[in-house]
Write a protein that holds these residues in place. Structure first.
Motif, PDB file in Angstrom:
ATOM      1  N   MET A 374      78.533  53.574 -28.372  1.00  0.00           N
ATOM      2  CA  MET A 374      77.962  54.417 -27.327  1.00  0.00           C
ATOM      3  C   MET A 374      77.262  55.606 -27.976  1.00  0.00           C
ATOM      4  O   MET A 374      77.694  56.116 -28.999  1.00  0.00           O
ATOM      5  CB  MET A 374      79.048  54.889 -26.365  1.00  0.00           C
ATOM      6  CG  MET A 374      80.048  55.860 -26.969  1.00  0.00           C
ATOM      7  SD  MET A 374      81.229  56.437 -25.739  1.00  0.00           S
ATOM      8  CE  MET A 374      81.896  57.888 -26.570  1.00  0.00           C
ATOM      9  N   GLN A 375      76.178  56.037 -27.364  1.00  0.00           N
ATOM     10  CA  GLN A 375      75.390  57.134 -27.905  1.00  0.00           C
ATOM     11  C   GLN A 375      75.854  58.470 -27.305  1.00  0.00           C
ATOM     12  O   GLN A 375      76.414  58.515 -26.209  1.00  0.00           O
ATOM     13  CB  GLN A 375      73.915  56.908 -27.608  1.00  0.00           C
ATOM     14  CG  GLN A 375      73.369  55.597 -28.171  1.00  0.00           C
ATOM     15  CD  GLN A 375      73.532  55.494 -29.672  1.00  0.00           C
ATOM     16  OE1 GLN A 375      72.917  56.248 -30.424  1.00  0.00           O
ATOM     17  NE2 GLN A 375      74.371  54.564 -30.133  1.00  0.00           N
ATOM     18  N   PRO A 376      75.615  59.595 -27.995  1.00  0.00           N
ATOM     19  CA  PRO A 376      76.014  60.903 -27.448  1.00  0.00           C
ATOM     20  C   PRO A 376      75.317  61.192 -26.121  1.00  0.00           C
ATOM     21  O   PRO A 376      74.205  60.735 -25.860  1.00  0.00           O
ATOM     22  CB  PRO A 376      75.563  61.885 -28.536  1.00  0.00           C
ATOM     23  CG  PRO A 376      75.474  61.070 -29.786  1.00  0.00           C
ATOM     24  CD  PRO A 376      75.041  59.713 -29.350  1.00  0.00           C
ATOM     25  N   GLY A 377      75.995  61.948 -25.281  1.00  0.00           N
ATOM     26  CA  GLY A 377      75.408  62.341 -24.008  1.00  0.00           C
ATOM     27  C   GLY A 377      75.616  61.309 -22.923  1.00  0.00           C
ATOM     28  O   GLY A 377      76.413  60.373 -23.035  1.00  0.00           O
ATOM     29  N   GLY A 401      79.303  61.399 -20.741  1.00  0.00           N
ATOM     30  CA  GLY A 401      79.462  61.533 -22.180  1.00  0.00           C
ATOM     31  C   GLY A 401      80.812  62.126 -22.514  1.00  0.00           C
ATOM     32  O   GLY A 401      81.275  63.060 -21.847  1.00  0.00           O
ATOM     33  N   TYR A 402      81.452  61.593 -23.524  1.00  0.00           N
ATOM     34  CA  TYR A 402      82.800  62.034 -23.896  1.00  0.00           C
ATOM     35  C   TYR A 402      82.849  62.276 -25.399  1.00  0.00           C
ATOM     36  O   TYR A 402      82.369  61.460 -26.194  1.00  0.00           O
ATOM     37  CB  TYR A 402      83.830  60.982 -23.513  1.00  0.00           C
ATOM     38  CG  TYR A 402      85.243  61.321 -23.943  1.00  0.00           C
ATOM     39  CD1 TYR A 402      86.006  62.228 -23.219  1.00  0.00           C
ATOM     40  CD2 TYR A 402      85.793  60.749 -25.092  1.00  0.00           C
ATOM     41  CE1 TYR A 402      87.301  62.552 -23.618  1.00  0.00           C
ATOM     42  CE2 TYR A 402      87.085  61.063 -25.495  1.00  0.00           C
ATOM     43  CZ  TYR A 402      87.831  61.968 -24.755  1.00  0.00           C
ATOM     44  OH  TYR A 402      89.106  62.300 -25.157  1.00  0.00           O
ATOM     45  N   ASP A 566      82.138  50.322 -24.546  1.00  0.00           N
ATOM     46  CA  ASP A 566      82.610  51.347 -25.476  1.00  0.00           C
ATOM     47  C   ASP A 566      82.881  52.660 -24.746  1.00  0.00           C
ATOM     48  O   ASP A 566      83.874  53.355 -25.011  1.00  0.00           O
ATOM     49  CB  ASP A 566      81.572  51.547 -26.579  1.00  0.00           C
ATOM     50  CG  ASP A 566      82.145  52.228 -27.813  1.00  0.00           C
ATOM     51  OD1 ASP A 566      83.382  52.268 -27.959  1.00  0.00           O
ATOM     52  OD2 ASP A 566      81.356  52.729 -28.632  1.00  0.00           O
ATOM     53  N   ARG A 567      82.017  53.016 -23.805  1.00  0.00           N
ATOM     54  CA  ARG A 567      82.227  54.234 -23.016  1.00  0.00           C
ATOM     55  C   ARG A 567      83.515  54.142 -22.185  1.00  0.00           C
ATOM     56  O   ARG A 567      84.295  55.096 -22.106  1.00  0.00           O
ATOM     57  CB  ARG A 567      81.037  54.467 -22.073  1.00  0.00           C
ATOM     58  CG  ARG A 567      79.793  54.990 -22.756  1.00  0.00           C
ATOM     59  CD  ARG A 567      78.648  55.162 -21.777  1.00  0.00           C
ATOM     60  NE  ARG A 567      77.507  55.777 -22.445  1.00  0.00           N
ATOM     61  CZ  ARG A 567      77.314  57.085 -22.551  1.00  0.00           C
ATOM     62  NH1 ARG A 567      78.178  57.933 -21.997  1.00  0.00           N
ATOM     63  NH2 ARG A 567      76.263  57.563 -23.179  1.00  0.00           N
ATOM     64  N   ILE A 568      83.739  52.986 -21.570  1.00  0.00           N
ATOM     65  CA  ILE A 568      84.922  52.806 -20.731  1.00  0.00           C
ATOM     66  C   ILE A 568      86.198  52.928 -21.570  1.00  0.00           C
ATOM     67  O   ILE A 568      87.163  53.588 -21.176  1.00  0.00           O
ATOM     68  CB  ILE A 568      84.861  51.447 -20.018  1.00  0.00           C
ATOM     69  CG1 ILE A 568      83.675  51.413 -19.047  1.00  0.00           C
ATOM     70  CG2 ILE A 568      86.166  51.148 -19.288  1.00  0.00           C
ATOM     71  CD1 ILE A 568      83.322  50.022 -18.567  1.00  0.00           C
ATOM     72  N   LEU A 569      86.189  52.303 -22.726  1.00  0.00           N
ATOM     73  CA  LEU A 569      87.363  52.336 -23.591  1.00  0.00           C
ATOM     74  C   LEU A 569      87.614  53.740 -24.129  1.00  0.00           C
ATOM     75  O   LEU A 569      88.748  54.239 -24.106  1.00  0.00           O
ATOM     76  CB  LEU A 569      87.182  51.353 -24.752  1.00  0.00           C
ATOM     77  CG  LEU A 569      87.118  49.871 -24.385  1.00  0.00           C
ATOM     78  CD1 LEU A 569      86.702  49.056 -25.603  1.00  0.00           C
ATOM     79  CD2 LEU A 569      88.458  49.397 -23.861  1.00  0.00           C
TER      80      LEU A 569
END
Length: 618
Positions: A374-377, A401-402, A566-569
């Motif tokens: 996942m990319q920043p933001g 974003g995390y 990837d963001r969800i995880l």
């Protein structure tokens, strides 16, 4: 009947048969046999290639390589859930057993024919067909047959480890289509299935007649691979011997591979004992996982006099995830705010400096170090479109974003403690008389479970040091967790059944994630034992992204679905991640050598010891 396989028939008969077939067979049946299959695009190696690009085809044969593992074993059957198996049989699938196709570790996901001389599939990949090589033989000299193939697939799918059952459930029909051919028709639209069906170990059916496959056993399996099991000292040592009559030694996918006459694995109680054995010359290869130790602890006589050398091997594979996992089956960790508080209290900067001198980067997401990360933001484009239907179910940071808290240079990170207390307060937990309690006065109590043998990536001493620092930090929140250390067998039993609150967790991930992700993160793993879903996550959004991976027709759509997963995880805050290394650090005997070209995956199963050799052999 597939007329193009009968090369000795006359041209007239072939053309006549083809005309009849075209008139009567569905278009999908006109698929052509191929030497290889790729998830996307075309295989890098064309028909007639001489060898894999990351091997030395002239590597000498002979000699012995002595390797080591921590822990113990009580089974030679790694394809089931029961027992504590010898993992080299499974993680090095080309040792004893073989698959229909074999993977190139220089490509994200491409398979080349091994036991199968060809593979066929339709444009939608709704089915796949494999044709066995007529010369394929088991180590006892008997031929590998379609009967063996079909029995192996059904047995693994119905009696084997859960990792096989999930894919088997997507097979509508398995049928023999010729003397050496088998076809699998799928009941699910998933383009990866055509590749996955080429990656199951083929076992000899006759060996298992009258035996219960689902039970652990020390019976040496008969396979078709280049090695046979020569000697076994249960729990302590296993020795593989190269089969001089190996049927596939001249195949292009095997040239330059399987060079040692003998491969020996010794088992040690912990990594410290194993390292001392390495320094004493009792084992030949040491994989160092901590940068600070690589710089500090490799100044012993064998290094100084040149008997041992240090090699650094770069890779381009994802970091995967490693750290302390929280079991959301425990209501204590079901709230993401509590999990975030644990992450805030974990002073990564101080721990990383203490353990590795701060040299290795932190795992910032499950696919760090790759284009799949996942990319920043905030999420954008196709990635945002995929996540949008689940916006109301996702924890904060998934779409926006995390980022992980950095921690502080001192042992106590006051900013992190304050942030942790704020999250706990929102979740209903406050410090009362020096102890964290909820509104009903119940204390915040949990157990951290550890394996006394350590793990594949961390020694027991290192994990204990990490946990000890973390426990000291938690005291500032009014939390005093209980730390329990078990032997390997007890640890495996408890983690297989998810009987823990928090434990050490490691999951390697590839450049071609797909169906196996359901075994890692799918909802069935909440109750089904033996899966990799140790955190107990039940996220429909994650399963939807995994389905999108199988449906994707382009690399762009595939990348978007993996990044969304990837963001969800990552924003799910299930694991408190530590660091990873962009290189593999291998100290080894100076008589051992390996090819100059480093494959895409670097030091990955299929590289060491498969492509290595011993100088002076032959």
């Amino acid at each position: 009947m597939r007329f193009y396989r009968f090369a000795n028939e006359s041209a007239i008969w072939r053309q006549l048969a083809l005309c009849v077939c075209v008139a009567s067979m569905p278009l999908a049946s006109l698929a052509e046999p191929m030497h290889a299959i790729a998830m996307y695009g075309e295989p890098a190696l064309k028909p007639g290639f001489s060898h894999l690009p990351y091997v030395n085809p002239e590597a000498p044969k002979g000699g012995t390589i002595r390797l080591a593992e921590t822990g113990t074993f009580d089974s030679l059957n790694p394809w089931i859930l029961m027992g504590n198996p010898v993992w080299p049989i499974f993680t090095q699938p080309g040792f004893v057993t073989e698959t229909l196709m074999t993977r190139s570790i220089d490509e994200p996901f491409t398979l080349y024919g091994l036991l199968a001389e060809s593979v066929e599939t339709d444009p939608e990949r709704s089915w796949v067909e494999f044709t066995l090589r007529p010369e394929a033989r088991f180590s006892d000299g008997t031929p590998v047959t379609i009967e063996d193939v079909m029995w192996s697939y059904e047995t693994l799918g119905t009696k084997g480890h859960p990792r096989y059952g999930a894919v088997w459930a997507k097979v509508e029909r398995m049928e023999q289509t010729g003397p050496r051919s088998v076809r699998f028709t799928f009941n699910t639209a998933d383009r990866e299935l055509a590749l996955l069906m080429g990656m199951r170990p083929i076992l000899k059916k006759a060996q298992w007649e009258g035996r219960d496959f689902s039970q652990s056993s020390l019976m040496a399996p008969i396979g078709s691979g280049p090695y046979v099991i020569d000697r076994v000292d249960p729990g302590r040592q296993i020795v593989f011997r190269r089969n001089p009559d190996y049927w596939g030694r001249d195949l292009p996918v095997n040239r330059g591979m399987g060079n040692f006459d003998e491969i020996r694995y010794d088992y040690f109680g912990d990594a410290s004992a194993m390292f001392e054995a390495f320094k004493a010359g009792e084992i030949d290869v040491w994989r160092e996982l901590v940068a600070a130790r690589w710089d500090r602890d490799f100044d012993f006589p064998a290094i100084r006099d040149g008997r041992v050398v240090k090699s650094e091997i770069a890779h381009q594979r994802p970091s995967g995830i490693m750290g302390l996992v929280m079991n959301t089956r425990n209501p204590l960790f079901a709230d993401w705010r509590v999990r975030q508080a644990m992450i805030e209290a974990f002073n990564y900067q101080f721990i990383n400096m203490t353990l590795s001198g701060g040299k290795d980067p932190r795992i910032t997401s499950y696919f760090s170090n790759s284009d799949l990360a996942m990319q920043p933001g905030a999420a954008t484009g196709r990635e945002a479109e995929l996540l949008a239907p689940f916006a109301g179910q996702l924890p904060p940071g998934t779409l926006e974003g995390y980022t992980l808290p950095p921690g502080g240079a001192r042992a106590i990170d006051r900013d992190g403690i304050r942030a942790a207390l704020a999250h706990l307060r929102e979740a209903g937990w406050t410090v009362q008389n020096g102890e964290l309690r909820n509104g009903q006065g119940e204390p915040f109590v949990f157990e951290i479970l550890l394996n006394q043998s350590g793990s594949a990536m961390r020694s027991s001493a290192e994990t204990r040091q990490i946990v000890n620092i973390f426990v000291e930090s938690l005291r500032n929140l009014g939390i005093q967790p209980r730390v329990t250390v078990l032997d390997a067998a007890q640890y495996v039993e408890r983690t297989n059944n998810y009987q823990f609150d928090m434990t050490w967790y490691e999951r390697g991930l590839s450049l071609s994630p797909g169906n196996e992700q359901l075994l890692y993160w799918g909802h069935e793993g909440v109750t089904r034992t033996g899966t990799k879903n140790w955190m107990g996550m039940n996220a429909p959004a994650a399963e939807a992204m995994i389905a999108e991976m199988g449906h994707a027709r382009s690399e762009e759509d595939y990348r978007a679905s993996v990044r969304a997963l990837d963001r969800i995880l990552t924003a799910g805050r299930y694991v408190i991640p530590v660091s990873y290394s962009r290189i593999s650090r291998l100290a080894h005997g100076s008589s051992l050598d390996y090819p100059e070209k480093t494959p895409l995956y670097g030091d990955w199963p299929g590289f060491m010891p498969e492509t290595w050799w011993q100088e002076g052999s032959e």
